[in-house]
Design a protein around this motif. Structure first.
Motif, mmCIF file in Angstrom:
data_model
loop_
_atom_site.group_PDB
_atom_site.id
_atom_site.type_symbol
_atom_site.label_atom_id
_atom_site.label_comp_id
_atom_site.label_asym_id
_atom_site.label_seq_id
_atom_site.Cartn_x
_atom_site.Cartn_y
_atom_site.Cartn_z
ATOM 1 N N TYR A 177 0.820 -1.204 0.000
ATOM 2 C CA TYR A 177 0.000 0.000 0.000
ATOM 3 C C TYR A 177 0.859 1.262 0.000
ATOM 4 O O TYR A 177 1.831 1.367 0.744
ATOM 5 C CB TYR A 177 -0.922 0.005 1.228
ATOM 6 N N ASN A 178 0.472 2.232 -0.820
ATOM 7 C CA ASN A 178 1.119 3.542 -0.858
ATOM 8 C C ASN A 178 0.071 4.615 -0.621
ATOM 9 O O ASN A 178 -0.936 4.660 -1.323
ATOM 10 C CB ASN A 178 1.799 3.790 -2.211
ATOM 11 N N GLU A 179 0.303 5.470 0.359
ATOM 12 C CA GLU A 179 -0.629 6.552 0.663
ATOM 13 C C GLU A 179 -0.739 7.507 -0.522
ATOM 14 O O GLU A 179 0.248 7.805 -1.181
ATOM 15 C CB GLU A 179 -0.121 7.313 1.894
ATOM 16 N N MET A 180 -1.955 7.963 -0.765
ATOM 17 C CA MET A 180 -2.200 8.960 -1.806
ATOM 18 C C MET A 180 -2.970 10.128 -1.206
ATOM 19 O O MET A 180 -3.744 9.959 -0.262
ATOM 20 C CB MET A 180 -3.008 8.356 -2.955
ATOM 21 N N ALA A 181 -2.756 11.293 -1.782
ATOM 22 C CA ALA A 181 -3.530 12.468 -1.381
ATOM 23 C C ALA A 181 -4.893 12.400 -2.042
ATOM 24 O O ALA A 181 -5.024 11.963 -3.192
ATOM 25 C CB ALA A 181 -2.816 13.743 -1.806
ATOM 26 N N ILE A 182 -5.905 12.834 -1.323
ATOM 27 C CA ILE A 182 -7.245 12.959 -1.901
ATOM 28 C C ILE A 182 -7.453 14.437 -2.177
ATOM 29 O O ILE A 182 -7.323 15.282 -1.292
ATOM 30 C CB ILE A 182 -8.323 12.402 -0.958
ATOM 31 N N ILE A 183 -7.745 14.722 -3.423
ATOM 32 C CA ILE A 183 -7.881 16.089 -3.900
ATOM 33 C C ILE A 183 -9.320 16.292 -4.347
ATOM 34 O O ILE A 183 -9.918 15.407 -4.959
ATOM 35 C CB ILE A 183 -6.920 16.338 -5.087
ATOM 36 N N MET A 184 -9.863 17.454 -4.037
ATOM 37 C CA MET A 184 -11.188 17.801 -4.543
ATOM 38 C C MET A 184 -11.050 18.966 -5.497
ATOM 39 O O MET A 184 -10.323 19.925 -5.221
ATOM 40 C CB MET A 184 -12.132 18.166 -3.402
ATOM 41 N N THR A 185 -11.746 18.863 -6.619
ATOM 42 C CA THR A 185 -11.835 19.981 -7.551
ATOM 43 C C THR A 185 -13.238 20.554 -7.467
ATOM 44 O O THR A 185 -14.188 19.863 -7.097
ATOM 45 C CB THR A 185 -11.539 19.539 -9.000
ATOM 46 N N GLY A 186 -13.363 21.807 -7.837
ATOM 47 C CA GLY A 186 -14.672 22.446 -7.792
ATOM 48 C C GLY A 186 -15.087 22.751 -6.364
ATOM 49 O O GLY A 186 -14.250 22.892 -5.471
ATOM 50 N N ASN A 205 -10.164 25.098 -9.563
ATOM 51 C CA ASN A 205 -9.994 25.126 -8.115
ATOM 52 C C ASN A 205 -9.696 23.703 -7.641
ATOM 53 O O ASN A 205 -10.399 22.764 -8.011
ATOM 54 C CB ASN A 205 -11.267 25.648 -7.440
ATOM 55 N N ALA A 206 -8.668 23.541 -6.833
ATOM 56 C CA ALA A 206 -8.294 22.217 -6.334
ATOM 57 C C ALA A 206 -7.669 22.350 -4.956
ATOM 58 O O ALA A 206 -6.932 23.297 -4.693
ATOM 59 C CB ALA A 206 -7.305 21.549 -7.289
ATOM 60 N N ALA A 207 -7.990 21.381 -4.095
ATOM 61 C CA ALA A 207 -7.444 21.394 -2.737
ATOM 62 C C ALA A 207 -7.255 19.969 -2.241
ATOM 63 O O ALA A 207 -8.073 19.091 -2.539
ATOM 64 C CB ALA A 207 -8.395 22.133 -1.795
ATOM 65 N N ILE A 208 -6.194 19.746 -1.493
ATOM 66 C CA ILE A 208 -6.003 18.462 -0.820
ATOM 67 C C ILE A 208 -6.939 18.454 0.376
ATOM 68 O O ILE A 208 -6.880 19.351 1.226
ATOM 69 C CB ILE A 208 -4.541 18.264 -0.381
ATOM 70 N N ILE A 209 -7.818 17.448 0.441
ATOM 71 C CA ILE A 209 -8.791 17.386 1.532
ATOM 72 C C ILE A 209 -8.515 16.222 2.485
ATOM 73 O O ILE A 209 -9.183 16.086 3.502
ATOM 74 C CB ILE A 209 -10.238 17.322 1.004
ATOM 75 N N ALA A 255 -17.932 19.157 -9.502
ATOM 76 C CA ALA A 255 -16.890 18.827 -8.530
ATOM 77 C C ALA A 255 -16.464 17.374 -8.725
ATOM 78 O O ALA A 255 -17.217 16.568 -9.265
ATOM 79 C CB ALA A 255 -17.408 19.028 -7.104
ATOM 80 N N ALA A 256 -15.273 17.066 -8.283
ATOM 81 C CA ALA A 256 -14.772 15.690 -8.356
ATOM 82 C C ALA A 256 -13.809 15.473 -7.202
ATOM 83 O O ALA A 256 -13.214 16.417 -6.682
ATOM 84 C CB ALA A 256 -14.051 15.444 -9.686
ATOM 85 N N VAL A 257 -13.696 14.225 -6.787
ATOM 86 C CA VAL A 257 -12.648 13.848 -5.849
ATOM 87 C C VAL A 257 -11.740 12.867 -6.563
ATOM 88 O O VAL A 257 -12.194 12.051 -7.362
ATOM 89 C CB VAL A 257 -13.198 13.251 -4.524
ATOM 90 N N LEU A 258 -10.459 12.984 -6.284
ATOM 91 C CA LEU A 258 -9.499 12.125 -6.957
ATOM 92 C C LEU A 258 -8.365 11.803 -6.012
ATOM 93 O O LEU A 258 -8.157 12.488 -5.020
ATOM 94 C CB LEU A 258 -8.986 12.787 -8.239
ATOM 95 N N ALA A 259 -7.699 10.730 -6.311
ATOM 96 C CA ALA A 259 -6.533 10.323 -5.529
ATOM 97 C C ALA A 259 -5.311 10.401 -6.418
ATOM 98 O O ALA A 259 -5.353 9.974 -7.572
ATOM 99 C CB ALA A 259 -6.718 8.902 -4.999
ATOM 100 N N ASP A 299 -4.509 9.463 -10.488
ATOM 101 C CA ASP A 299 -4.447 8.006 -10.458
ATOM 102 C C ASP A 299 -5.846 7.404 -10.404
ATOM 103 O O ASP A 299 -6.105 6.376 -11.008
ATOM 104 C CB ASP A 299 -3.613 7.550 -9.248
ATOM 105 N N TYR A 300 -6.760 8.042 -9.676
ATOM 106 C CA TYR A 300 -8.150 7.593 -9.544
ATOM 107 C C TYR A 300 -9.033 8.826 -9.497
ATOM 108 O O TYR A 300 -8.662 9.830 -8.895
ATOM 109 C CB TYR A 300 -8.340 6.776 -8.269
ATOM 110 N N LEU A 301 -10.218 8.745 -10.082
ATOM 111 C CA LEU A 301 -11.107 9.894 -10.153
ATOM 112 C C LEU A 301 -12.538 9.453 -9.925
ATOM 113 O O LEU A 301 -12.969 8.417 -10.432
ATOM 114 C CB LEU A 301 -10.987 10.553 -11.534
#
Length: 168
Positions: free
Chosen positions: A5-14, A139-143, A118-122, A61-63
């Motif tokens: 397992y590798n940790e990924m950031a979860i990012i939200m757009t919109g 607009n994008a932010a690490i959540i 809006a979307a969430v992605l890793a 990587d994932y959306l």
């Protein structure tokens, strides 16, 4: 869980709840105009309409697009897709004040409300992904971040709540 397992950031757009807030404004305009200044509502409506316009393209990587069950539903599906847990910081989720007020007026959770646009992605490389999105005017932010557990947790200060399976 996956030993590699590798940790990924979860990012939200919109922005969360923009679609729901617009729908509330359209249905309840006469009532709202009696509670809020017209210029505030008109500015807010223009912002929300802008949130729903435009295409969001990036190399994630994932959306998971945010659909009718809002950001929380999208986060649940993203966790299912990835097969992992996550910790989300509620205060990091992008949302406009007008959307919060409209959802409060309608007595619905802005995080479970319609959030088209809006979307969430890793992403394993959050810095590059955020830069790519911002350069495209998105607009994008690490959540939050994924983790090697089954728990999908939203943190709001000292309060921790678990995400529930999406109804959508």
């Amino acid at each position: 869980m996956n030993q590699e397992y590798n940790e990924m950031a979860i990012i939200m757009t919109g922005y969360a709840a923009s679609e729901a807030a617009l729908e509330i404004m359209e249905r309840q305009w006469e009532t709202l105009i009696g509670r809020y200044p017209a210029n505030y509502l008109n500015r807010g409506k223009a912002q929300l309409e802008g949130d729903l316009a435009g295409e969001q393209i990036c190399s994630a990587d994932y959306l998971e697009w945010s659909l009718g069950d809002g950001v929380f539903g999208s986060l649940w599906r993203l966790g299912e897709q990835l097969g992992c847990g996550m910790t989300i910081e509620l205060s990091a989720i992008p949302i406009r004040q007008i959307a919060i007020e409209m959802c409060d007026f309608a007595d619905i959770s802005p995080y479970e409300a319609k959030s088209a646009g809006a979307a969430v992605l890793a992403a394993a490389n959050a810095g590059e992904t955020i830069e790519e999105l911002k350069n495209a005017g998105v607009n994008a932010a690490i959540i939050g971040y994924t983790n090697n557990s089954n728990d999908r947790v939203v943190v709001n200060g000292e309060i921790r709540r678990f995400l529930n399976k999406s109804k959508g």
